[in-house]
Design a protein around this motif. Sequence first.
Motif, PDB file in Angstrom:
ATOM      1  N   ARG A 105       0.861  -1.185   0.000  1.00 21.33           N
ATOM      2  CA  ARG A 105       0.000   0.000   0.000  1.00 21.33           C
ATOM      3  C   ARG A 105       0.886   1.220   0.000  1.00 21.33           C
ATOM      4  NH1 ARG A 105      -2.916   3.976  -0.259  1.00 21.33           N
ATOM      5  NH2 ARG A 105      -5.074   4.068   0.470  1.00 21.33           N
ATOM      6  N   ALA A 106       0.704   2.069  -0.996  1.00 24.52           N
ATOM      7  CA  ALA A 106       1.486   3.294  -1.118  1.00 24.52           C
ATOM      8  C   ALA A 106       0.749   4.463  -0.475  1.00 24.52           C
ATOM      9  CB  ALA A 106       1.763   3.598  -2.584  1.00 24.52           C
ATOM     10  N   GLY A 107       1.507   5.405   0.033  1.00 20.00           N
ATOM     11  CA  GLY A 107       0.922   6.630   0.545  1.00 20.00           C
ATOM     12  C   GLY A 107       0.297   6.532   1.913  1.00 20.00           C
ATOM     13  N   THR A 115      -3.420   2.019  -3.979  1.00 24.06           N
ATOM     14  CA  THR A 115      -3.492   3.476  -3.906  1.00 24.06           C
ATOM     15  C   THR A 115      -4.835   3.883  -3.325  1.00 24.06           C
ATOM     16  OG1 THR A 115      -4.561   3.909  -6.042  1.00 24.06           O
ATOM     17  CG2 THR A 115      -2.162   3.539  -6.052  1.00 24.06           C
ATOM     18  N   HIS A 165     -10.052  13.067  -7.246  1.00 25.88           N
ATOM     19  CA  HIS A 165      -8.919  12.307  -7.777  1.00 25.88           C
ATOM     20  C   HIS A 165      -8.887  12.452  -9.302  1.00 25.88           C
ATOM     21  CE1 HIS A 165      -8.265  10.288  -3.896  1.00 25.88           C
ATOM     22  NE2 HIS A 165      -9.580  10.356  -3.787  1.00 25.88           N
ATOM     23  N   CYS A 196      -3.587  10.692 -11.342  1.00 26.88           N
ATOM     24  CA  CYS A 196      -3.296   9.284 -11.655  1.00 26.88           C
ATOM     25  C   CYS A 196      -2.036   9.146 -12.502  1.00 26.88           C
ATOM     26  CB  CYS A 196      -4.484   8.664 -12.389  1.00 26.88           C
ATOM     27  SG  CYS A 196      -6.031   8.674 -11.446  1.00 26.88           S
ATOM     28  N   LEU A 227       1.210   9.295 -10.025  1.00 28.16           N
ATOM     29  CA  LEU A 227       1.340   8.472  -8.822  1.00 28.16           C
ATOM     30  C   LEU A 227       2.690   7.755  -8.799  1.00 28.16           C
ATOM     31  CD1 LEU A 227      -2.178   6.792  -8.696  1.00 28.16           C
ATOM     32  CD2 LEU A 227      -1.283   8.475  -7.073  1.00 28.16           C
ATOM     33  N   VAL A 276      -2.365  -2.072 -10.305  1.00 22.58           N
ATOM     34  CA  VAL A 276      -2.578  -1.004  -9.330  1.00 22.58           C
ATOM     35  C   VAL A 276      -3.981  -1.156  -8.771  1.00 22.58           C
ATOM     36  CG1 VAL A 276      -3.269   0.598 -11.169  1.00 22.58           C
ATOM     37  CG2 VAL A 276      -2.609   1.486  -8.926  1.00 22.58           C
TER      38      VAL A 276
END
Length: 256
Positions: free
Chosen positions: A38-40, A66, A75, A80, A83, A92
């Motif tokens: 999991r990013a962010g 994301t 968003h 996108c 990212l 993704v």
Amino acid sequence: MTAPATRVGLSSGSAPDLDAVRLAALVLAVGGSTLDVRAGKGHRWERTGGLTGLRAAGVDVSFVGTGVVLGDPAHPAEECRTLPWLEPGLPVKVFAAEGCTDPTRWQLTLAQIGALSARTGDSRLVLVETHHGYAPVTELAELCERAGTGILLDTMGLARIAPDPAQAAARLAPWTSHGQVKGFDWSAPATSRHKPLASCAGPTREVLAAAGALRAVTVETKAPSLEEDTALLLDWYAAGARPAADSPAPHEETLL
């Protein structure tokens, strides 16, 4: 031709404080071979080696998660396109807002998917998670049919949005390529969290069986049962097989 074996492993959400090398080592130590990240969200893998570090340490990365929400103006497609961690061939994970297929939101949804597909190389690698508070199963199926996206089957998320999770999994099966499992009380998915997978093996296995062949299945939990959870999945997916809902689950004696 024999279908490729389903890869089994963990989610970075199971150990968010581990650096890339230690996170990869944990996956291998419990018998897994893949990792979803999991990013962010502040998980330590991002600042201690990233995808390159994880792969160099011996694990495959099944997808990058994301917070993008398809059909949500918060968003935009431009976001996108920029990212981090997206690359050709790597799925993704995103969410989809309820109403993302409505005429007033459809062009935004398509633009977001187009931007993500430009990074992954294929709209089928844009995986929409089954998750409470977002699009229902019927709309997820419509989204996949019209836009060519894929599905990440989150077992707890599906249980929270579908009265019959196995039937819903079968409805989404044509587009489902990845799964993420959690141990929880299937009779109370809105409030139950972080139980050993063996405590709910029956319904979990039934839903995975309904989902069909999967490229990877990962465990996300804070329960102290990562090794046991991984072993259970490896049993179910041994030698390229897939879970059979009509046969006893391994370790049935441990079910609560």
